[in-house]
Write an enzyme that holds these catalytic residues in place. Structure first.
Site, PDB file in Angstrom:
ATOM      1  N   LEU A  66       0.848  -1.197   0.000  1.00 46.56           N
ATOM      2  CA  LEU A  66       0.000   0.000   0.000  1.00 46.56           C
ATOM      3  C   LEU A  66       0.882   1.245   0.000  1.00 46.56           C
ATOM      4  CD1 LEU A  66      -2.862  -0.957   2.464  1.00 46.56           C
ATOM      5  CD2 LEU A  66      -2.500  -1.601   0.070  1.00 46.56           C
ATOM      6  N   GLY A  92      -0.992   6.834  -0.105  1.00 46.98           N
ATOM      7  CA  GLY A  92      -1.105   8.048   0.707  1.00 46.98           C
ATOM      8  C   GLY A  92      -0.153   9.140   0.235  1.00 46.98           C
ATOM      9  N   ARG A 123       2.359  15.250   6.024  1.00 44.37           N
ATOM     10  CA  ARG A 123       3.288  15.758   7.028  1.00 44.37           C
ATOM     11  C   ARG A 123       4.736  15.861   6.534  1.00 44.37           C
ATOM     12  NH1 ARG A 123       1.737  11.937  11.877  1.00 44.37           N
ATOM     13  NH2 ARG A 123       0.601  10.846  10.238  1.00 44.37           N
ATOM     14  N   GLN A 140      -5.119   3.635  -7.098  1.00 46.29           N
ATOM     15  CA  GLN A 140      -6.255   3.904  -6.201  1.00 46.29           C
ATOM     16  C   GLN A 140      -6.464   5.416  -6.291  1.00 46.29           C
ATOM     17  OE1 GLN A 140      -5.566   3.917  -1.972  1.00 46.29           O
ATOM     18  NE2 GLN A 140      -7.644   3.278  -1.475  1.00 46.29           N
ATOM     19  N   GLY A 170      -9.326   4.389   2.318  1.00 41.62           N
ATOM     20  CA  GLY A 170      -8.979   3.526   3.448  1.00 41.62           C
ATOM     21  C   GLY A 170      -8.132   2.336   3.036  1.00 41.62           C
ATOM     22  N   ASN A 213      -1.494  -3.088  16.103  1.00 42.21           N
ATOM     23  CA  ASN A 213      -1.478  -3.632  14.744  1.00 42.21           C
ATOM     24  C   ASN A 213      -0.403  -2.906  13.938  1.00 42.21           C
ATOM     25  OD1 ASN A 213      -2.195  -4.615  12.178  1.00 42.21           O
ATOM     26  ND2 ASN A 213      -3.705  -2.962  11.894  1.00 42.21           N
ATOM     27  N   ASN A 225       6.248   9.136   8.733  1.00 36.53           N
ATOM     28  CA  ASN A 225       5.208  10.117   8.436  1.00 36.53           C
ATOM     29  C   ASN A 225       5.743  11.523   8.225  1.00 36.53           C
ATOM     30  OD1 ASN A 225       2.849   8.374   8.693  1.00 36.53           O
ATOM     31  ND2 ASN A 225       3.500   8.201  10.819  1.00 36.53           N
ATOM     32  N   TYR A 237      40.881  20.560 -23.973  1.00 33.07           N
ATOM     33  CA  TYR A 237      39.652  21.179 -24.492  1.00 33.07           C
ATOM     34  C   TYR A 237      39.986  22.502 -25.156  1.00 33.07           C
ATOM     35  CZ  TYR A 237      34.731  22.761 -24.164  1.00 33.07           C
ATOM     36  OH  TYR A 237      33.463  23.195 -24.424  1.00 33.07           O
ATOM     37  N   ALA A 240      60.802  21.317 -17.086  1.00 36.56           N
ATOM     38  CA  ALA A 240      59.799  22.037 -16.297  1.00 36.56           C
ATOM     39  C   ALA A 240      59.355  23.302 -17.009  1.00 36.56           C
ATOM     40  CB  ALA A 240      60.371  22.390 -14.934  1.00 36.56           C
TER      41      ALA A 240
HETATM   42  C1  UD1 Z   1      -3.290   1.711   9.898  1.00 35.53           C
HETATM   43  C2  UD1 Z   1      -4.134   0.639  10.586  1.00 35.53           C
HETATM   44  C3  UD1 Z   1      -3.808   0.605  12.078  1.00 35.53           C
HETATM   45  C4  UD1 Z   1      -2.350   0.378  12.293  1.00 35.53           C
HETATM   46  C5  UD1 Z   1      -1.519   1.392  11.532  1.00 35.53           C
HETATM   47  C6  UD1 Z   1      -0.070   1.008  11.555  1.00 35.53           C
HETATM   48  C7  UD1 Z   1      -6.206   0.527   9.323  1.00 35.53           C
HETATM   49  C8  UD1 Z   1      -7.627   0.912   9.274  1.00 35.53           C
HETATM   50  N1  UD1 Z   1      -5.514   0.920  10.375  1.00 35.53           N
HETATM   51  O1  UD1 Z   1      -3.714   2.941  10.449  1.00 35.53           O
HETATM   52  O2  UD1 Z   1      -4.558  -0.426  12.712  1.00 35.53           O
HETATM   53  O3  UD1 Z   1      -2.045   0.418  13.672  1.00 35.53           O
HETATM   54  O4  UD1 Z   1      -1.910   1.447  10.135  1.00 35.53           O
HETATM   55  O5  UD1 Z   1       0.700   2.030  11.029  1.00 35.53           O
HETATM   56  O6  UD1 Z   1      -5.727  -0.175   8.453  1.00 35.53           O
HETATM   57  N2  UD1 Z   1      -3.152   3.747   2.321  1.00 35.53           N
HETATM   58  C9  UD1 Z   1      -3.492   3.615   0.980  1.00 35.53           C
HETATM   59  N3  UD1 Z   1      -4.750   3.945   0.600  1.00 35.53           N
HETATM   60  C10 UD1 Z   1      -5.686   4.380   1.474  1.00 35.53           C
HETATM   61  C11 UD1 Z   1      -5.329   4.523   2.820  1.00 35.53           C
HETATM   62  C12 UD1 Z   1      -4.051   4.189   3.207  1.00 35.53           C
HETATM   63  O7  UD1 Z   1      -2.670   3.232   0.160  1.00 35.53           O
HETATM   64  O8  UD1 Z   1      -6.812   4.647   1.027  1.00 35.53           O
HETATM   65  C13 UD1 Z   1      -1.777   3.426   2.720  1.00 35.53           C
HETATM   66  C14 UD1 Z   1      -1.047   4.628   3.249  1.00 35.53           C
HETATM   67  O9  UD1 Z   1      -0.311   5.259   2.212  1.00 35.53           O
HETATM   68  C15 UD1 Z   1      -0.127   4.017   4.285  1.00 35.53           C
HETATM   69  C16 UD1 Z   1      -0.889   2.792   4.777  1.00 35.53           C
HETATM   70  O10 UD1 Z   1      -1.845   2.508   3.787  1.00 35.53           O
HETATM   71  O11 UD1 Z   1       1.073   3.573   3.719  1.00 35.53           O
HETATM   72  C17 UD1 Z   1      -1.529   2.994   6.129  1.00 35.53           C
HETATM   73  O12 UD1 Z   1      -2.455   4.044   6.047  1.00 35.53           O
HETATM   74  P1  UD1 Z   1      -2.663   5.077   7.212  1.00 35.53           P
HETATM   75  O13 UD1 Z   1      -3.652   6.067   6.797  1.00 35.53           O
HETATM   76  O14 UD1 Z   1      -1.351   5.546   7.704  1.00 35.53           O
HETATM   77  O15 UD1 Z   1      -3.317   4.133   8.292  1.00 35.53           O
HETATM   78  P2  UD1 Z   1      -3.366   4.402   9.836  1.00 35.53           P
HETATM   79  O16 UD1 Z   1      -4.536   5.269  10.123  1.00 35.53           O
HETATM   80  O17 UD1 Z   1      -2.053   4.810  10.337  1.00 35.53           O
HETATM   81 MG    MG Z   2      -0.222   5.532   9.498  1.00 36.68          MG
END
Ligand code: UD1
Ligand code: MG
Length: 455
Positions: A8, A11, A15, A73, A78, A167, A225, A385, A421
């Site tokens: 994934l 995002g 930040r 995506q 999410g 998690n 982040n 050159y 020289a």
């Molecule tokens: C997520 C977990 C959380 C965990 C944490 C660990 C979920 C709902 N929650 O939360 O339980 O403790 O990671 O860091 O999964 N991303 C996408 N597309 C999206 C959303 C996110 O590609 O639509 C990617 C982001 O770029 C990132 C990763 O997924 O690399 C995690 O997304 P993020 O929004 O950071 O999730 P958290 O809220 O931190």
């Molecule tokens: Mg995160």
């Protein structure tokens, strides 16, 4: 059963305050996403799917050559929604491992332990206990200690917020299970997102046991982040690489002042002083000694070479037993044979230097072929050159070039010849003879030093 990996990376990483997507920021000289793709390859995965969103053009430009299946995506709804985008390209009979493009230091061994737990009756979840679990999804277990649910920080009760097992986001499950559960996700939660974490409860309801694999190493599950975390992970990554080198027979004066931004192959008994930067592909032979403040990029340094302080070596090859620096600069295409000596303020570009030759002080050697046992005096310049084109200088074996000489290319200095020289050499010189170009020295008897005028 085959393994497929979904990474994934959609995002934006607000930040980071950056015009490029977060996953393209460099860690140890490579985009963090490339580290994750590399680890996925090491796992012998049949396919790697990367879910991207923000900065797609930049991602393709930098990483388009990677052997992965790119999945867009377009809206970040999410983590569950993100995985769902990749699912159509995932085969039915495989185990799927979910990784994150911004969690770059995850280790293969840990992932192997996790993947082993995924089968028809089980799925695997990577968790870690943190003293400060704030912000993360919490692992909820029943009275028998079985994982039953993940509750996101924002949805957690005060009691649940006290759970410190969190998690990491990394999990492994059968594709057939994932496909079923992802189809049932909704966004009924405080963030209005499709949570990947909701599949845990679905697994439990389907009698698929959720097995937590834990790690003690926080670094490998840390997400990046902002740039403060980026720097912390850079140091952690450098520390890891430094330890690998030390275990392979390299002495580092200070692992905290060593940076490898690429891949470094090293022999035994190598010594590296403080503030060395190794970039790209660097090979250091046995007993190579590197002084302080040295930059080496895409170069090969053979056995027993000593590189003294403040030297820069870029796309060059240095033959065994040579001495380079201090303050030497080897530019692309510098090929030095064994036992050469390149001293301070010497710049070499696209040139070969034969065995035992010495260029010890203040010289520029460009587009040249220098034979063996040649001695080039201080302040020698190959004038390669003319403002429009580059020309070659050829210097035969055993030549002695006097200090302050300009060799105006194209020009060939015959074997064994000596150049006096201060010469400006514009034509080829014969072998063995002394050649010089020098105006006659005169002394003006009547001359007097000027004096300050009296006011
Ligand atoms: C997520 C977990 C959380 C965990 C944490 C660990 C979920 C709902 N929650 O939360 O339980 O403790 O990671 O860091 O999964 N991303 C996408 N597309 C999206 C959303 C996110 O590609 O639509 C990617 C982001 O770029 C990132 C990763 O997924 O690399 C995690 O997304 P993020 O929004 O950071 O999730 P958290 O809220 O931190
Ligand atoms: Mg995160």
């Amino acid at each position: 059963m085959n393994l497929e990996v979904i990474i994934l990376a959609a995002g934006q990483g607000t930040r980071m305050k950056s015009s490029k997507p977060k996953v393209l920021h460099d860690l140890a000289g490579r985009p963090m996403l490339e580290h994750v793709i590399g680890t996925a390859h090491e796992m012998n995965s049949a396919r790697i799917h990367v879910v991207y969103g923000h900065g797609g053009d930049q991602i393709h430009e930098q990483l388009g050559h990677q052997e992965v299946d790119w999945v867009e995506q377009s809206e970040q709804l999410g983590t569950g929604h993100a995985v769902l985008q990749a699912i159509p390209g995932v085969s039915q009979d495989c185990v799927v491992l979910i990784l994150y493009g911004d969690v770059p230091l995850i280790q293969k061994n840990t992932l192997e332990r996790l993947v082993e737990t995924a089968n028809e009756r089980q799925m695997g979840l990577l968790t870690i206990a943190l003293p400060d679990p704030g912000g993360y999804g919490r692992i909820v277990r029943d009275e028998k200690g079985q994982v039953i649910r993940i509750v996101e920080h924002k949805d957690a009760s005060t009691e649940q917020q006290k759970i410190n097992e969190i998690n990491t986001g990394i999990m492994a499950a059968r594709a057939s299970h994932l496909k079923k559960w992802l189809g049932q996700l909704d966004n009924n939660n405080s963030q209005g997102e499709y949570y990947l974490t909701d599949i845990i409860e679905m697994a439990v309801n389907d009698n698929v046991k959720v097995l937590a694999t834990t790690t003690e190493d926080e670094v490998e599950v840390t997400g990046i982040n902002d740039r403060v975390q980026l720097e912390q992970m850079e140091r952690a990554c450098q520390r890891r690489q430094a330890e690998t080198l030390m275990r392979n027979g390299v002495t580092l004066a200070d692992a905290g002042r060593f940076d490898c931004r690429g891949e470094c192959k090293t022999g035994h008994d190598v010594f590296i002083d403080v503030n060395a930067i190794l970039e790209g592909n660097v090979t250091l032979g046995d007993r190579v000694k590197i002084g302080p403040n040295v930059l080496i990029r895409n170069s090969t340094i053979h056995d027993d070479v000593e590189i003294l302080a403040n030297s820069i070596i870029d796309q060059a090859e240095v033959g065994g037993h040579s001495h380079i620096g201090p303050f030497a600069r080897l530019r692309p295409g510098s090929m030095l044979s064994e036992n050469t000596h390149i001293g301070n303020f010497v710049e070499i570009k696209k040139s070969t230097v034969g065995k035992g030759s010495k260029i010890n002080h203040l010289s520029y050697i460009g587009d040249s072929e220098i034979g063996s046992s040649v001695n080039i005096g201080a302040g020698t310049i190959t004038c390669n050159y003319d403002g429009a084109n580059k020309f070659k200088t050829i210097i035969g074996n055993n030549c002695f070039i006097g200090s302050g000489t300009q060799l105006v290319a194209p020009v060939t200095i015959g074997k064994g010849s000596t150049i006096g020289a201060g010469s400006t050499i514009t034509r080829d010189t014969p072998e063995v003879k002394l050649t010089l170009s020098r105006s006659k020295q005169v002394t003006i008897e009547s001359w007097q030093r000027p004096r300050k005028k009296k006011k």
